[in-house]
Design an enzyme around this catalytic site. Sequence first.
Site, PDB file in Angstrom:
ATOM      1  N   GLU A   1       0.660  -1.274   0.178  1.00  0.00           N
ATOM      2  CA  GLU A   1       0.340   0.090  -0.071  1.00  0.00           C
ATOM      3  C   GLU A   1       0.968   1.191   0.006  1.00  0.00           C
ATOM      4  O   GLU A   1       0.239   2.195   0.268  1.00  0.00           O
ATOM      5  CB  GLU A   1      -1.032   0.071   1.101  1.00  0.00           C
TER       6      GLU A   1
ATOM      7  N   ASP B   1      -4.615  -0.299  11.794  1.00  0.00           N
ATOM      8  CA  ASP B   1      -5.132  -1.276  11.348  1.00  0.00           C
ATOM      9  C   ASP B   1      -4.521  -2.667  12.060  1.00  0.00           C
ATOM     10  O   ASP B   1      -3.536  -2.965  11.414  1.00  0.00           O
ATOM     11  CB  ASP B   1      -5.269  -1.376  10.125  1.00  0.00           C
TER      12      ASP B   1
ATOM     13  N   GLU C   1      -8.797  -0.008  13.714  1.00  0.00           N
ATOM     14  CA  GLU C   1      -9.205  -1.224  12.990  1.00  0.00           C
ATOM     15  C   GLU C   1      -9.176  -2.531  13.338  1.00  0.00           C
ATOM     16  O   GLU C   1      -7.952  -2.792  13.634  1.00  0.00           O
ATOM     17  CB  GLU C   1      -9.034  -0.467  11.528  1.00  0.00           C
TER      18      GLU C   1
ATOM     19  N   LYS D   1     -15.704  -1.518   2.020  1.00  0.00           N
ATOM     20  CA  LYS D   1     -15.064  -2.031   0.962  1.00  0.00           C
ATOM     21  C   LYS D   1     -16.045  -2.479  -0.308  1.00  0.00           C
ATOM     22  O   LYS D   1     -16.591  -3.514   0.013  1.00  0.00           O
ATOM     23  CB  LYS D   1     -13.723  -2.834   1.134  1.00  0.00           C
TER      24      LYS D   1
ATOM     25  N   SER E   1      -5.612  -3.889  -0.859  1.00  0.00           N
ATOM     26  CA  SER E   1      -4.050  -3.932  -0.890  1.00  0.00           C
ATOM     27  C   SER E   1      -3.660  -3.925  -2.294  1.00  0.00           C
ATOM     28  O   SER E   1      -2.957  -3.623  -2.977  1.00  0.00           O
ATOM     29  CB  SER E   1      -3.533  -4.893  -0.028  1.00  0.00           C
TER      30      SER E   1
ATOM     31  N   LYS F   1      -9.521   5.637   3.392  1.00  0.00           N
ATOM     32  CA  LYS F   1      -8.350   5.115   3.546  1.00  0.00           C
ATOM     33  C   LYS F   1      -7.805   4.675   2.263  1.00  0.00           C
ATOM     34  O   LYS F   1      -8.529   3.682   1.665  1.00  0.00           O
ATOM     35  CB  LYS F   1      -8.706   3.866   4.553  1.00  0.00           C
TER      36      LYS F   1
END
Length: 434
Positions: free
Chosen positions: A205, A242, A291, A343, A373, A394
């Site tokens: 990422e 996270d 997270e 997501k 990712s 994010k």
Amino acid sequence: MSIITDVYAREVLDSRGNPTLEVEVYTESGAFGRGMVPSGASTGEHEAVELRDGDKSRYGGLGTQKAVDNVNNIIAEAIIGYDVRDQQAIDRAMIALDGTPNKGKLGANAILGVSIAVARAAADYLEIPLYSYLGGFNTKVLPTPMMNIINGGSHSDAPIAFQEFMILPVGAPTFKEALRYGAEIFHALKKILKSRGLETAVGDEGGFAPRFEGTEDGVETILAAIEAAGYVPGKDVFIGFDCASSEFYDKERKVYDYTKFEGEGAAVRTSAEQIDYLEELVNKYPIITIEDGMDENDWDGWKALTERLGKKVQLVGDDFFVTNTDYLARGIQEGAANSILIKVNQIGTLTETFEAIEMAKEAGYTAVVSHRSGETEDSTIADIAVATNAGQIKTGSLSRTDRIAKYNQLLRIEDQLGEVAEYRGLKSFYNLKK
């Protein structure tokens, strides 16, 4: 003129060099939309099914030709003739066509590619930006970015259990300035890592993946980078994690086994000890969001964590909720978490994505629109974040074009909105008592 005349899918590559889908939708008028589908590394067990070929002789079994064929031979036939502007009807038709609770027949990746392409084609037909088409006239909030500048866990080879260490530039006056804060901190961090002789290669990422001595070493180094860039931790910039705890939770022993990533001698914690540890970090550092602090099936742990920290820190459910309104409704009912990660490929259609965001907001939960990712140059999530006034996004670090594409799209949107644009910073965390 807005009737769908053709739907076509092809296999392309994501940011990890793995196959994914790209779908194109065409209308009678010539309006056109294209959607590309992301893919996750740490995936929740309740996510919608990402259909892969399983043929080990081709892309190591990760090919998506089955999903491509499902679009070209099954979904296309079903939705050609629909008005491209009828997003809900098209999404519902695909869900019904699949007929499974997890989209395992046609593949959530096949369905999502079409869903995104349909929305883009409709926006093209109406000659308006995607965020305006999806959100209407009240779209004005630019999201506070969660910038993943240190990668651990399943996203890197660094010996740290937590998957992401993020910075949140909540003190910036605009999104453009927030992005600048983040970029300057990212470059300051790189200098610090080099001075310590640590690696500056980046993970999936775009964040660095150095061999820190542990979680606290990572946090302390980020704090030093924030200050080196001229900003004040806990005022201009906060920190987020996270944990991706499901990745190191041992179901048999019911413990959080940090040795999986950190090696021999690392901690092994019960649920109660995991909560104590997270509270210790929150009390010590300017942390505003955590997270997946608990395993996706550790409901008692989630409720206890929320009871302990839910007024002080945003507690985001990712693997825990998988963008699914059924799991979110249970979380709201039982007082577990106070935020949901959104997501699009966890659920598989834009319609269901928007339903999850709306449910969260109505319950006083925040919604964080997120990448995966394994990303592509598709920037749809930037438009979704603004369309829904979600307030948070994010989408990775300050490197790799697959991440920067989303940030650059948000810069364009902020410019287009002009004086109407709002960057709420700390106010985006309306679920906290601050």
